[in-house]
Design an enzyme around this catalytic site. Structure first.
Site, PDB file in Angstrom:
ATOM      1  N   LYS A   1      -6.117   0.949  13.425  1.00  0.00           N
ATOM      2  CA  LYS A   1      -5.755   0.240  12.199  1.00  0.00           C
ATOM      3  C   LYS A   1      -4.737   1.054  11.415  1.00  0.00           C
ATOM      4  O   LYS A   1      -3.768   0.514  10.863  1.00  0.00           O
ATOM      5  CB  LYS A   1      -7.008  -0.018  11.358  1.00  0.00           C
ATOM      6  CG  LYS A   1      -6.783  -0.959  10.171  1.00  0.00           C
ATOM      7  CD  LYS A   1      -6.405  -0.214   8.906  1.00  0.00           C
ATOM      8  CE  LYS A   1      -6.223  -1.178   7.732  1.00  0.00           C
ATOM      9  NZ  LYS A   1      -5.812  -0.482   6.490  1.00  0.00           N
TER      10      LYS A   1
ATOM     11  N   ASP B   1       7.216 -10.881  14.448  1.00  0.00           N
ATOM     12  CA  ASP B   1       5.883 -11.470  14.448  1.00  0.00           C
ATOM     13  C   ASP B   1       4.818 -10.383  14.597  1.00  0.00           C
ATOM     14  O   ASP B   1       4.456  -9.996  15.706  1.00  0.00           O
ATOM     15  CB  ASP B   1       5.778 -12.487  15.593  1.00  0.00           C
ATOM     16  CG  ASP B   1       4.492 -13.307  15.537  1.00  0.00           C
ATOM     17  OD1 ASP B   1       3.595 -12.953  14.742  1.00  0.00           O
ATOM     18  OD2 ASP B   1       4.382 -14.285  16.295  1.00  0.00           O
TER      19      ASP B   1
ATOM     20  N   HIS C   1      -5.001   8.920  -1.020  1.00  0.00           N
ATOM     21  CA  HIS C   1      -5.151   7.514  -1.396  1.00  0.00           C
ATOM     22  C   HIS C   1      -5.367   7.361  -2.895  1.00  0.00           C
ATOM     23  O   HIS C   1      -4.761   6.510  -3.544  1.00  0.00           O
ATOM     24  CB  HIS C   1      -6.350   6.900  -0.657  1.00  0.00           C
ATOM     25  CG  HIS C   1      -5.995   6.306   0.663  1.00  0.00           C
ATOM     26  ND1 HIS C   1      -5.302   5.130   0.790  1.00  0.00           N
ATOM     27  CD2 HIS C   1      -6.233   6.732   1.924  1.00  0.00           C
ATOM     28  CE1 HIS C   1      -5.132   4.842   2.070  1.00  0.00           C
ATOM     29  NE2 HIS C   1      -5.686   5.801   2.783  1.00  0.00           N
TER      30      HIS C   1
ATOM     31  N   GLU D   1       0.843  -1.197   0.000  1.00  0.00           N
ATOM     32  CA  GLU D   1       0.000   0.000   0.000  1.00  0.00           C
ATOM     33  C   GLU D   1       0.880   1.250   0.000  1.00  0.00           C
ATOM     34  O   GLU D   1       1.483   1.598   1.019  1.00  0.00           O
ATOM     35  CB  GLU D   1      -0.902  -0.017   1.235  1.00  0.00           C
ATOM     36  CG  GLU D   1      -1.799   1.201   1.387  1.00  0.00           C
ATOM     37  CD  GLU D   1      -2.728   1.400   0.205  1.00  0.00           C
ATOM     38  OE1 GLU D   1      -2.584   2.437  -0.472  1.00  0.00           O
ATOM     39  OE2 GLU D   1      -3.562   0.516  -0.041  1.00  0.00           O
TER      40      GLU D   1
END
Length: 403
Positions: free
Chosen positions: A241, A257, A355, A69
């Site tokens: 997020k 991880d 975006h 992204e």
């Protein structure tokens, strides 16, 4: 033979026989991948982007980000550039260890007080058994025990030194569980495994001038959005997020991880029984103050880190002598940078503006056209703010017709 027992080449042939078209892959690459995972048949690659200059605790870093992204990398660079104009990020962390859990069934004659007296000797036994970890500055630091009905719960704190420590911690827990099963009143082990409960907390802070973020009005809007994220779960989860976009990209690039960090971050966000934003922004004393605390049980050695050339490359980009503590500070700072860039975009032009410009690049990249034609198509798409594949193809036809 079972599927997992086959060579990667034979697994691929089975898929081809089923009519599935597979991408070509170098035999040596396939062999290397097979040593890292299970049932390997190929690979999925990610672009490695770069934050060109992140200033943390007075030191400049180039930070690798593995993500498909483009807006995430762009946002991290934007946030980092604002931080650099304001003396960078101040970050610190508590590398106190990660938690492991042992649960055992107990008999009626079990006496907790008696076991508690043996905990120091259990710690010594474990540290002697895993002396190499102790030599690197780690080891078992503490064991807490509690009884609930017919179950005994032990929480073990393990300092993994410079590694993530998952495998080593699990080995230590299995060793301790074996010793505990020999104690009077203990019937059997139910499980012994690490816990992904939040630990290794890392905090990043910035103090930004109003000018650097577009003025006092913009700063106050960022602070208001932050307040909403602390009070409204719909905004809070979206805010987090956005933070994890940057965090995960660096975790993937450095072989850590990300799943464990994501799980722990979710618990931290809900620690007081109400889900909230992990970051906090406020206007105070003529400045915009930002703060982010994250659980970052990460490492710079161990796991697949030493076995992967692509991960080693990331550490060369980061620079020499980057410790696990340094890396945790860097990762938290990237999360804060992504968060600031997103909040500024939301409170001003809107998140879609940036975006869609980046999405236009992806659309244009798929056109069967020359680099010059693609450049012209992209320029018009951005100018007209029309970001569709149909429009891109229409522009390409027009450019060719006008030649």
């Amino acid at each position: 033979m079972k599927f997992y027992e086959l060579t990667p080449e034979k697994r691929r042939q089975i898929l081809k026989d089923r009519g599935i078209q597979l991408n070509k892959i170098n035999e040596q690459t396939l062999k290397g991948l097979n040593s890292l995972s299970e049932n390997v048949v190929g690979q999925v690659r990610l672009p490695l982007g770069l934050v060109e200059d992140l200033l943390v605790n007075g030191r400049h870093y180039q930070v690798p980000m593995a993500i498909e992204e483009p807006s995430v990398v762009a946002a991290a660079n934007h946030g980092a550039s604002i931080f650099a104009k304001n003396n960078g990020v101040t970050a610190h962390n508590q590398r106190d260890g990660i938690y492991g859990q042992i649960v055992l069934k107990i008999e009626k004659d079990f006496v907790l007080k008696k076991l508690l007296t043996k905990i120091p000797s259990l710690i010594n036994l474990a540290n002697k058994k895993f002396a190499s970890l102790v030599r690197h500055g780690g080891g078992v630091k503490d064991i807490k025990a509690r009884q609930s009905a017919s179950l005994l719960y032990l929480r073990v704190l393990v300092d993994p030194a410079e590694s993530m420590g998952a495998n080593k911690t699990n080995s230590i827990l299995e060793f301790l569980a074996g010793k505990l099963e020999q104690e009077t009143g203990i019937k059997e082990k139910l499980f012994a495994i690490l816990s992904n409960y939040p630990s290794q907390l890392t905090t990043a802070k910035v103090k930004l001038s109003f000018t650097s973020v577009g003025g006092e009005r913009a700063a106050k809007r960022v602070a208001l959005l932050s307040q909403i994220g602390c009070n409204d779960v719909y905004r809070g989860v979206t805010n987090n997020k956005g933070i994890m976009n940057g965090i995960d990209a660096v975790l993937v690039a450095t072989g850590n991880d990300y799943r464990a960090v994501d799980a722990a971050a979710g618990v931290l966000a809900n620690q007081n029984g109400k889900y909230r934003s992990l970051s906090k922004w406020q206007v105070k004393g003529g400045y915009l103050l930002g703060k982010l605390t994250l659980p970052l049980a990460i490492g710079t050695v161990g796991g697949s880190i030493n076995a992967r050339k692509d991960i080693k490359q990331s550490y060369r980009i980061l620079g020499k002598n980057v410790t696990a503590s340094d890396l945790a500070n860097i990762i938290a700072s990237i999360g804060l940078a992504n968060n600031l860039a997103a909040l500024l975009a939301i409170s001003t032009t809107g998140i879609q503006a940036g975006h869609m410009k980046l999405q236009a690049r992806n659309i244009v990249a798929e056109l069967k056209a020359t680099d010059d034609e693609k450049s012209k198509v992209l320029a018009v798409m951005i100018k007209e703010k029309i970001y569709s594949e149909t429009y891109a193809k229409k522009l390409l036809k027009k450019i060719r017709k006008d030649k």
